[in-house]
Design a protein around this motif. Structure first.
Motif, PDB file in Angstrom:
ATOM      1  N   ALA A   1      30.050 -32.630  -4.275  1.00 20.70           N
ATOM      2  CA  ALA A   1      30.622 -31.483  -3.565  1.00 20.70           C
ATOM      3  C   ALA A   1      30.413 -30.213  -4.384  1.00 20.70           C
ATOM      4  CB  ALA A   1      32.108 -31.704  -3.314  1.00 20.70           C
ATOM      5  N   VAL A   2      30.185 -29.100  -3.694  1.00 19.37           N
ATOM      6  CA  VAL A   2      30.015 -27.815  -4.367  1.00 19.37           C
ATOM      7  C   VAL A   2      31.389 -27.244  -4.704  1.00 19.37           C
ATOM      8  CG1 VAL A   2      29.068 -25.488  -4.197  1.00 19.37           C
ATOM      9  CG2 VAL A   2      27.893 -27.394  -3.101  1.00 19.37           C
ATOM     10  N   VAL A   3      31.583 -26.901  -5.972  1.00 17.76           N
ATOM     11  CA  VAL A   3      32.829 -26.267  -6.398  1.00 17.76           C
ATOM     12  C   VAL A   3      32.505 -24.865  -6.890  1.00 17.76           C
ATOM     13  CG1 VAL A   3      33.945 -28.435  -7.001  1.00 17.76           C
ATOM     14  CG2 VAL A   3      32.626 -27.213  -8.734  1.00 17.76           C
ATOM     15  N   ALA A   4      33.447 -23.960  -6.763  1.00 21.80           N
ATOM     16  CA  ALA A   4      33.233 -22.579  -7.193  1.00 21.80           C
ATOM     17  C   ALA A   4      34.523 -22.028  -7.783  1.00 21.80           C
ATOM     18  CB  ALA A   4      32.779 -21.715  -6.014  1.00 21.80           C
ATOM     19  N   HIS A   5      34.378 -21.268  -8.869  1.00 19.34           N
ATOM     20  CA  HIS A   5      35.526 -20.647  -9.522  1.00 19.34           C
ATOM     21  C   HIS A   5      35.150 -19.216  -9.900  1.00 19.34           C
ATOM     22  CE1 HIS A   5      37.708 -24.448  -9.807  1.00 19.34           C
ATOM     23  NE2 HIS A   5      36.573 -25.005 -10.196  1.00 19.34           N
ATOM     24  N   SER A   6      36.148 -18.358  -9.951  1.00 15.65           N
ATOM     25  CA  SER A   6      35.930 -16.963 -10.329  1.00 15.65           C
ATOM     26  C   SER A   6      36.457 -16.715 -11.739  1.00 15.65           C
ATOM     27  CB  SER A   6      36.612 -16.026  -9.325  1.00 15.65           C
ATOM     28  OG  SER A   6      37.987 -16.343  -9.189  1.00 15.65           O
ATOM     29  N   TYR A   7      35.714 -15.888 -12.498  1.00 21.24           N
ATOM     30  CA  TYR A   7      36.052 -15.653 -13.891  1.00 21.24           C
ATOM     31  C   TYR A   7      35.901 -14.170 -14.238  1.00 21.24           C
ATOM     32  CZ  TYR A   7      35.429 -20.717 -14.392  1.00 21.24           C
ATOM     33  OH  TYR A   7      35.518 -22.069 -14.252  1.00 21.24           O
TER      34      TYR A   7
ATOM     35  N   SER B   1      27.241 -27.564   0.957  1.00 24.73           N
ATOM     36  CA  SER B   1      25.879 -27.929   0.581  1.00 24.73           C
ATOM     37  C   SER B   1      25.173 -28.507   1.793  1.00 24.73           C
ATOM     38  CB  SER B   1      25.880 -28.953  -0.562  1.00 24.73           C
ATOM     39  OG  SER B   1      24.561 -29.319  -0.907  1.00 24.73           O
ATOM     40  N   ASN B   2      23.948 -28.037   2.052  1.00 27.39           N
ATOM     41  CA  ASN B   2      23.146 -28.605   3.133  1.00 27.39           C
ATOM     42  C   ASN B   2      21.671 -28.442   2.801  1.00 27.39           C
ATOM     43  OD1 ASN B   2      22.148 -25.959   4.301  1.00 27.39           O
ATOM     44  ND2 ASN B   2      24.363 -25.693   4.589  1.00 27.39           N
ATOM     45  N   GLU B   3      20.823 -29.096   3.585  1.00 34.31           N
ATOM     46  CA  GLU B   3      19.392 -29.100   3.304  1.00 34.31           C
ATOM     47  C   GLU B   3      18.720 -27.771   3.626  1.00 34.31           C
ATOM     48  OE1 GLU B   3      17.692 -32.321   5.439  1.00 34.31           O
ATOM     49  OE2 GLU B   3      18.694 -33.886   4.257  1.00 34.31           O
ATOM     50  N   VAL B   4      19.345 -26.953   4.454  1.00 31.93           N
ATOM     51  CA  VAL B   4      18.731 -25.692   4.871  1.00 31.93           C
ATOM     52  C   VAL B   4      18.946 -24.592   3.843  1.00 31.93           C
ATOM     53  CG1 VAL B   4      18.675 -23.907   6.653  1.00 31.93           C
ATOM     54  CG2 VAL B   4      18.968 -26.317   7.293  1.00 31.93           C
ATOM     55  N   SER B   5      20.200 -24.379   3.468  1.00 30.16           N
ATOM     56  CA  SER B   5      20.522 -23.275   2.564  1.00 30.16           C
ATOM     57  C   SER B   5      20.893 -23.723   1.164  1.00 30.16           C
ATOM     58  CB  SER B   5      21.681 -22.449   3.148  1.00 30.16           C
ATOM     59  OG  SER B   5      22.813 -23.274   3.374  1.00 30.16           O
ATOM     60  N   GLY B   6      20.777 -25.025   0.858  1.00 32.36           N
ATOM     61  CA  GLY B   6      21.097 -25.513  -0.472  1.00 32.36           C
ATOM     62  C   GLY B   6      22.585 -25.468  -0.740  1.00 32.36           C
ATOM     63  N   ASN B   7      22.954 -25.175  -1.974  1.00 31.17           N
ATOM     64  CA  ASN B   7      24.358 -25.049  -2.348  1.00 31.17           C
ATOM     65  C   ASN B   7      24.784 -23.599  -2.112  1.00 31.17           C
ATOM     66  OD1 ASN B   7      24.190 -27.718  -3.305  1.00 31.17           O
ATOM     67  ND2 ASN B   7      23.463 -26.989  -5.303  1.00 31.17           N
ATOM     68  N   THR B   8      25.729 -23.410  -1.226  1.00 32.09           N
ATOM     69  CA  THR B   8      26.131 -22.051  -0.871  1.00 32.09           C
ATOM     70  C   THR B   8      27.602 -21.830  -1.186  1.00 32.09           C
ATOM     71  OG1 THR B   8      26.700 -22.629   1.412  1.00 32.09           O
ATOM     72  CG2 THR B   8      24.431 -21.953   0.967  1.00 32.09           C
ATOM     73  N   VAL B   9      27.903 -20.602  -1.560  1.00 31.81           N
ATOM     74  CA  VAL B   9      29.279 -20.172  -1.786  1.00 31.81           C
ATOM     75  C   VAL B   9      29.470 -18.854  -1.047  1.00 31.81           C
ATOM     76  CG1 VAL B   9      31.010 -19.486  -3.475  1.00 31.81           C
ATOM     77  CG2 VAL B   9      29.353 -21.253  -4.059  1.00 31.81           C
ATOM     78  N   ARG B  10      30.391 -18.837  -0.113  1.00 30.15           N
ATOM     79  CA  ARG B  10      30.734 -17.604   0.578  1.00 30.15           C
ATOM     80  C   ARG B  10      32.044 -17.078  -0.002  1.00 30.15           C
ATOM     81  NH1 ARG B  10      29.406 -20.976   5.158  1.00 30.15           N
ATOM     82  NH2 ARG B  10      27.275 -20.551   5.841  1.00 30.15           N
ATOM     83  N   PHE B  11      32.096 -15.785  -0.190  1.00 31.45           N
ATOM     84  CA  PHE B  11      33.294 -15.208  -0.794  1.00 31.45           C
ATOM     85  C   PHE B  11      33.453 -13.763  -0.351  1.00 31.45           C
ATOM     86  CE2 PHE B  11      29.766 -14.625  -3.713  1.00 31.45           C
ATOM     87  CZ  PHE B  11      29.853 -13.290  -4.080  1.00 31.45           C
ATOM     88  N   VAL B  12      34.651 -13.254  -0.557  1.00 29.20           N
ATOM     89  CA  VAL B  12      34.971 -11.859  -0.279  1.00 29.20           C
ATOM     90  C   VAL B  12      35.490 -11.234  -1.563  1.00 29.20           C
ATOM     91  CG1 VAL B  12      36.427 -10.282   1.060  1.00 29.20           C
ATOM     92  CG2 VAL B  12      35.533 -12.363   2.121  1.00 29.20           C
ATOM     93  N   ARG B  13      34.909 -10.080  -1.914  1.00 27.09           N
ATOM     94  CA  ARG B  13      35.346  -9.389  -3.124  1.00 27.09           C
ATOM     95  C   ARG B  13      35.850  -8.001  -2.753  1.00 27.09           C
ATOM     96  NH1 ARG B  13      34.821  -5.654  -6.966  1.00 27.09           N
ATOM     97  NH2 ARG B  13      34.711  -6.246  -9.161  1.00 27.09           N
ATOM     98  N   ASP B  14      37.007  -7.655  -3.288  1.00 25.04           N
ATOM     99  CA  ASP B  14      37.547  -6.316  -3.065  1.00 25.04           C
ATOM    100  C   ASP B  14      36.646  -5.275  -3.708  1.00 25.04           C
ATOM    101  OD1 ASP B  14      39.757  -7.300  -1.728  1.00 25.04           O
ATOM    102  OD2 ASP B  14      40.975  -7.443  -3.551  1.00 25.04           O
TER     103      ASP B  14
END
Length: 336
Positions: free
Chosen positions: A77-83, A108-121
């Motif tokens: 599974a794709v995990v994501a953290h902010s630092y 994660s999928n075969e089309v876009s690979g490992n993806t992380v969507r996020f919103v930044r102020d």
């Protein structure tokens, strides 16, 4: 209000997240897409790397002071953290806990690979985090890095770069930091290898096998070679400092790199004390008045000769070991 805001951000990133206004290819198999809202940056980071991928935002071309999203695959599974990247050491990297990022969604999928969507102020609540200006005449810094994941945690990056990006127009300019960093590494390693494998040992060999009390030329040659070697070593040290100054290295040095740096500075200090103790050496053997043709070496002089000889060759051997460590951490051979 907070629940409504988070719900709206999740809607933006999951429902319309595929439609972005701008896109930039940061590095091999790494793509960042984004759109601007009134107060936020909606983005998607895509990567096909087997290790971790990190992208950060700053107002200056440096990793120090940036806030970043780091993603990797853990147990499928794709995990994501902010630092927040406060410095180059691991202790300077602190979790942000969503004071700047929100709506983080990984897949994660075969089309876009490992993806992380996020919103930044665009204007974070924390004064320590960077404000992003979306104006058409303003430029922000985007840093990126990739590397291996060791024991479930990211290790030192093996590839990285910096872009100056106009968030409003989508214009992006690479600062080619990877090429510059690699070039500096080659210069540093080449100069140090030349110094410690050839120049310094040659000067020490002259003093060991060509020493003559009747002809001081050997001493002049020995001194000239060793001074030249120290000047080259100091120059190579300056290259190393320039190479690591404000380097985008969010996860700090590995144990091998730390050992290389420590050994390098220790070896340089040991070598620099050689001309100092040579300048303070006891003078030549004392002439015995009763028999002018006979000289006697003082105890202090004998002690200095032993110390100067031993410390000189210890610095040479230490230099060989430091060069060997340098070969381990040379470009393309980083180890976690």
């Amino acid at each position: 209000k907070m629940h409504l805001r988070l719900g709206w951000m999740l809607f933006l990133t999951t429902v319309i997240g595929a439609d972005y206004n701008h896109k930039v290819v940061l590095g091999p198999n790494i793509t960042l897409q984004w759109s601007l809202g009134l107060t936020v940056l909606e983005a998607e980071l895509s990567s096909w790397n087997s290790g971790y991928t990190a992208v950060g935002f700053n107002s200056k071309p440096s990793m120090i002071g940036a806030d970043a999203i780091v993603s990797w695959v853990n147990d499928g599974a794709v995990v994501a953290h902010s630092y927040y990247l406060g410095g180059r050491n691991p202790s300077d990297v602190a979790p942000i806990n969503q004071t700047a990022f929100s709506g983080i969604h990984s897949e994660s999928n075969e089309v876009s690979g490992n993806t992380v969507r996020f919103v930044r102020d665009l204007v974070p609540k924390s004064p320590d985090l960077q404000t992003l200006d979306p104006g058409a005449s303003s430029w922000s810094t985007i840093i990126w890095a990739t590397g291996a994941v060791v024991d479930g945690h990211p290790a030192l990056h093996t590839d990285h770069g910096i872009f100056r990006v106009n968030l409003g127009t989508g214009e992006a300019v690479s600062l080619d930091t990877q090429e510059l960093s690699t070039s500096l590494e080659v210069w540093h390693g080449g100069l140090m290898a030349f110094t410690w494998l050839l120049v310094i040992p040659t000067g020490a060999t002259v003093a060991r096998f060509f020493k003559s009390h009747s002809n001081p030329r050997w001493y002049l040659v020995h001194r000239a070679i060793q001074v030249a070697g120290l000047v080259i070593a100091l120059g190579a040290t300056g290259v190393a400092i320039a190479m690591t100054w404000d380097s985008p290295s969010p996860l700090g040095p590995t144990r091998v790199i730390a050992a290389h740096r420590l050994a390098g500075f220790a070896t340089l200090l040991l070598a620099l004390q050689q001309p100092l103790n040579a300048a303070l050496r006891p003078y030549k053997p004392v002439v015995i008045p009763e028999t002018p043709s006979v000289t006697r070496t003082s105890l202090a002089r004998r002690a200095w000769e032993v110390y100067h000889l031993v410390s000189g060759w210890v610095s040479v051997i230490a230099g060989w070991g430091t060069v060997a460590l340098g070969l381990i951490v040379a470009p393309g051979t980083h180890v976690p």
